[in-house]
Design an enzyme around this catalytic site. Structure first.
Site, PDB file in Angstrom:
ATOM      1  N   ARG A  75       0.869  -1.276  -0.132  1.00 46.04           N
ATOM      2  CA  ARG A  75      -0.155   0.214  -0.024  1.00 46.04           C
ATOM      3  C   ARG A  75       0.935   1.221   0.069  1.00 46.04           C
ATOM      4  O   ARG A  75       2.046   1.082   0.149  1.00 46.04           O
ATOM      5  CB  ARG A  75      -0.888  -0.129   1.061  1.00 46.04           C
ATOM      6  CG  ARG A  75      -0.463  -0.549   2.478  1.00 46.04           C
ATOM      7  CD  ARG A  75       0.513   0.141   3.126  1.00 46.04           C
ATOM      8  NE  ARG A  75       0.187   1.524   3.338  1.00 46.04           N
ATOM      9  CZ  ARG A  75       1.408   2.366   3.544  1.00 46.04           C
ATOM     10  NH1 ARG A  75       2.524   2.059   3.882  1.00 46.04           N
ATOM     11  NH2 ARG A  75       0.590   3.701   3.948  1.00 46.04           N
ATOM     12  N   GLY A  76       0.257   2.395  -0.326  1.00 50.79           N
ATOM     13  CA  GLY A  76       0.981   3.809  -0.256  1.00 50.79           C
ATOM     14  C   GLY A  76       0.946   3.990  -1.987  1.00 50.79           C
ATOM     15  O   GLY A  76       1.392   3.020  -2.794  1.00 50.79           O
ATOM     16  N   ALA A  77       0.840   5.239  -2.455  1.00 51.98           N
ATOM     17  CA  ALA A  77       0.471   5.524  -3.555  1.00 51.98           C
ATOM     18  C   ALA A  77       1.867   5.048  -4.716  1.00 51.98           C
ATOM     19  O   ALA A  77       1.500   4.362  -5.622  1.00 51.98           O
ATOM     20  CB  ALA A  77       0.275   7.047  -3.991  1.00 51.98           C
ATOM     21  N   ARG A 116      -7.632  -0.472  -6.849  1.00 57.75           N
ATOM     22  CA  ARG A 116      -8.073   0.610  -5.722  1.00 57.75           C
ATOM     23  C   ARG A 116      -8.405   1.798  -6.672  1.00 57.75           C
ATOM     24  O   ARG A 116      -7.681   2.166  -7.688  1.00 57.75           O
ATOM     25  CB  ARG A 116      -6.929   0.888  -4.591  1.00 57.75           C
ATOM     26  CG  ARG A 116      -6.533  -0.305  -3.913  1.00 57.75           C
ATOM     27  CD  ARG A 116      -5.678  -0.099  -2.840  1.00 57.75           C
ATOM     28  NE  ARG A 116      -6.025   0.919  -1.709  1.00 57.75           N
ATOM     29  CZ  ARG A 116      -5.665   1.370  -0.639  1.00 57.75           C
ATOM     30  NH1 ARG A 116      -4.301   1.219  -0.807  1.00 57.75           N
ATOM     31  NH2 ARG A 116      -6.307   2.166   0.164  1.00 57.75           N
ATOM     32  N   GLN A 153      -2.345   2.568  10.133  1.00 58.88           N
ATOM     33  CA  GLN A 153      -0.910   2.712   9.365  1.00 58.88           C
ATOM     34  C   GLN A 153       0.146   3.166   9.999  1.00 58.88           C
ATOM     35  O   GLN A 153       1.223   3.089  10.171  1.00 58.88           O
ATOM     36  CB  GLN A 153      -0.929   3.277   7.912  1.00 58.88           C
ATOM     37  CG  GLN A 153      -1.595   2.301   6.956  1.00 58.88           C
ATOM     38  CD  GLN A 153      -3.004   2.638   6.790  1.00 58.88           C
ATOM     39  OE1 GLN A 153      -3.949   3.051   7.867  1.00 58.88           O
ATOM     40  NE2 GLN A 153      -3.826   2.486   5.446  1.00 58.88           N
ATOM     41  N   ASP A 170      -2.121  10.752  -1.964  1.00 58.14           N
ATOM     42  CA  ASP A 170      -2.646   9.620  -2.955  1.00 58.14           C
ATOM     43  C   ASP A 170      -2.918  10.342  -4.145  1.00 58.14           C
ATOM     44  O   ASP A 170      -2.882   9.690  -5.389  1.00 58.14           O
ATOM     45  CB  ASP A 170      -3.651   8.920  -2.309  1.00 58.14           C
ATOM     46  CG  ASP A 170      -3.410   8.006  -1.424  1.00 58.14           C
ATOM     47  OD1 ASP A 170      -3.184   8.781  -0.149  1.00 58.14           O
ATOM     48  OD2 ASP A 170      -2.878   6.844  -1.453  1.00 58.14           O
ATOM     49  N   LYS A 200      -4.741   9.890   3.189  1.00 53.67           N
ATOM     50  CA  LYS A 200      -5.653   9.045   4.065  1.00 53.67           C
ATOM     51  C   LYS A 200      -6.599   9.729   5.086  1.00 53.67           C
ATOM     52  O   LYS A 200      -6.364  10.913   5.403  1.00 53.67           O
ATOM     53  CB  LYS A 200      -4.639   8.224   5.315  1.00 53.67           C
ATOM     54  CG  LYS A 200      -5.084   7.417   6.121  1.00 53.67           C
ATOM     55  CD  LYS A 200      -5.746   6.273   5.591  1.00 53.67           C
ATOM     56  CE  LYS A 200      -5.220   5.804   4.253  1.00 53.67           C
ATOM     57  NZ  LYS A 200      -6.228   4.565   3.618  1.00 53.67           N
TER      58      LYS A 200
HETATM   59  C1  LIG Z   1       3.537   7.933   0.030  1.00 58.58           C
HETATM   60  S1  LIG Z   1       1.664   7.679  -0.411  1.00 58.58           S
HETATM   61  C2  LIG Z   1       1.357   7.338   1.212  1.00 58.58           C
HETATM   62  C3  LIG Z   1      -0.141   7.558   1.359  1.00 58.58           C
HETATM   63  O1  LIG Z   1      -0.833   6.021   0.897  1.00 58.58           O
HETATM   64  C4  LIG Z   1      -1.563   5.592   2.147  1.00 58.58           C
HETATM   65  O2  LIG Z   1      -2.776   5.164   1.714  1.00 58.58           O
HETATM   66  P1  LIG Z   1      -2.991   3.576   1.756  1.00 58.58           P
HETATM   67  O3  LIG Z   1      -2.237   2.986   3.134  1.00 58.58           O
HETATM   68  O4  LIG Z   1      -4.340   3.326   2.033  1.00 58.58           O
HETATM   69  O5  LIG Z   1      -2.394   3.016   0.626  1.00 58.58           O
HETATM   70  C5  LIG Z   1      -1.828   7.103   2.651  1.00 58.58           C
HETATM   71  O6  LIG Z   1      -2.928   7.810   2.346  1.00 58.58           O
HETATM   72  C6  LIG Z   1      -0.425   7.717   2.761  1.00 58.58           C
HETATM   73  O7  LIG Z   1      -0.352   9.123   2.872  1.00 58.58           O
END
Ligand SMILES: CSC[C@H]1O[C@H](OP(=O)(O)O)[C@H](O)[C@@H]1O
Length: 348
Positions: free
Chosen positions: A44-46, A86, A193, A234, A245
């Site tokens: 996860r993470g953009a 997603r 997270q 994101d 998030k």
């Molecule tokens: C560096 S992008 C990180 C960004 O992604 C996370 O979302 P997720 O854990 O649902 O993929 C979150 O928004 C972070 O800030």
């Protein structure tokens, strides 16, 4: 730590749903495993899901080459399947469109040449993210001209990217410069997270971190315990609105109320140059049990109605600066973001 590794024939993902208790890996020998890992936030993470999807397409293309079906229609179907995992992080679509563009340029070549070109592009996407993380870190750390305590939300670290993070990359560099006294990490309900990943990442490097619940952020600011906020993103639209998030918008409003700068660290791959404002950003809604259970333990009545948006949108008016690999952008954001778009077109 690395969110993923590529060894020619296999993508290995660090399973982030098991952290911090267990360090487990997922070996992805088919694209379906990569798609499921993105859906389940095992990766996860953009930037991380963009790179993972790019490698997923490489793996899927190899699966098609070993089969007997129509290669091109099969490849485009895999692109769409990966895009459907997603909806909010634009890096997923940016990476897959970039990979599909390479495939199109090699469509008339023999399959092995096309496969090699796809693998090289996925490797390039991953390597560029590492380089971009470093440039964002340097540009952002320059904002910290004295030792400060900062608050961050969710995880925008090495686990959210291919390199060493966007928001946490800035924190790592500012820490190395002697300009971070402490990081306050929001736990970031419902998937935690912040508690599970950001606290773990920072403690691995002995960066002082204090874990708080999301509801404590306002009081921490009122108590003057932090002097800056830095988060990831994101999707950033042309006017500077930021999807991140869920809970980020609340932190931005609180920062404004307390006169605390609210910084967003994001690579150009997280900019959506086709979208003029955050009103159009698709916000992922996830299943109820992410809220009604923790670690499989029920904490709310099974049939309770739930609203579980995984992201929110912070208006550009609440953003003090956008920290990018091209520099630190200040309002009005549209001209600066458009200039980056023009630079990117010039680089292609
Ligand atoms: C560096 S992008 C990180 C960004 O992604 C996370 O979302 P997720 O854990 O649902 O993929 C979150 O928004 C972070 O800030």
């Amino acid at each position: 730590m690395h969110s993923m590794t590529w060894d020619k024939n296999c993508l290995t993902l660090l399973n982030q749903t098991k952290l911090p208790g267990r360090v487990e890996y997922i070996r992805c020998s088919d694209y379906q495993t990569v798609a499921e890992a993105i859906r389940r936030l095992e990766v996860r993470g953009a930037p991380a899901i963009g790179a993972a999807a790019a490698y997923g397409l490489v793996i899927g293309a190899r699966q098609l080459a070993e089969g007997s079906g129509d290669f091109w229609s099969g490849l485009m179907k895999i692109v769409q399947e990966l895009k459907a995992t997603r909806p909010t992080a634009v890096n997923l679509f940016w990476a897959l469109d970039r990979m599909a563009g390479v495939a199109g340029r090699y469509r008339q070549s023999d399959v092995q040449t096309l496969l090699a070109a796809l693998e090289q592009e996925a490797i390039a996407i991953a390597q560029e993210d590492r380089t971009v993380n470093s440039r964002i870190a340097a540009n952002g750390a320059a904002l910290f001209d004295q030792p400060l305590a900062v608050l961050t939300h969710c995880n925008a670290g090495a686990l959210a990217t291919v390199g060493f993070g966007t928001a946490l990359g800035v924190i790592r560099q500012a820490w190395a410069d002697g300009n971070i006294t402490r990081v306050f990490a929001d736990e970031t309900r419902p998937l935690l997270q912040g508690a599970r990943l950001t606290a773990w990442e920072l403690m691995q490097e002995q960066i002082p971190v204090t874990l708080i619940t999301d509801s404590m952020a306002g009081w921490v600011m009122k108590q003057r315990k932090i002097q800056a906020v830095i988060v990831g993103a994101d999707r950033v639209t042309l006017n500077g609105d930021v999807a991140n998030k869920i809970g980020t918008y609340s932190v931005a409003v609180l920062a404004k109320e307390h006169g605390i700068p609210f910084y967003v660290a994001a690579p150009a791959s997280t900019f959506d140059f086709t979208m003029h404002s955050g009103d159009a950003i698709p916000i992922e809604e996830r299943q109820a049990d992410e809220i009604t259970t923790i670690g499989g333990v029920r904490i709310a009545p099974a049939e309770v109605e739930v609203f579980n948006p995984a992201f929110d949108v912070t208006p550009h008016a609440l953003v003090s600066a956008l920290i990018t690999e091209y520099g630190v952008l200040r309002a009005p954001y549209a001209p600066a973001i458009t200039k980056i778009q023009q630079q990117l077109r010039g680089e292609q």
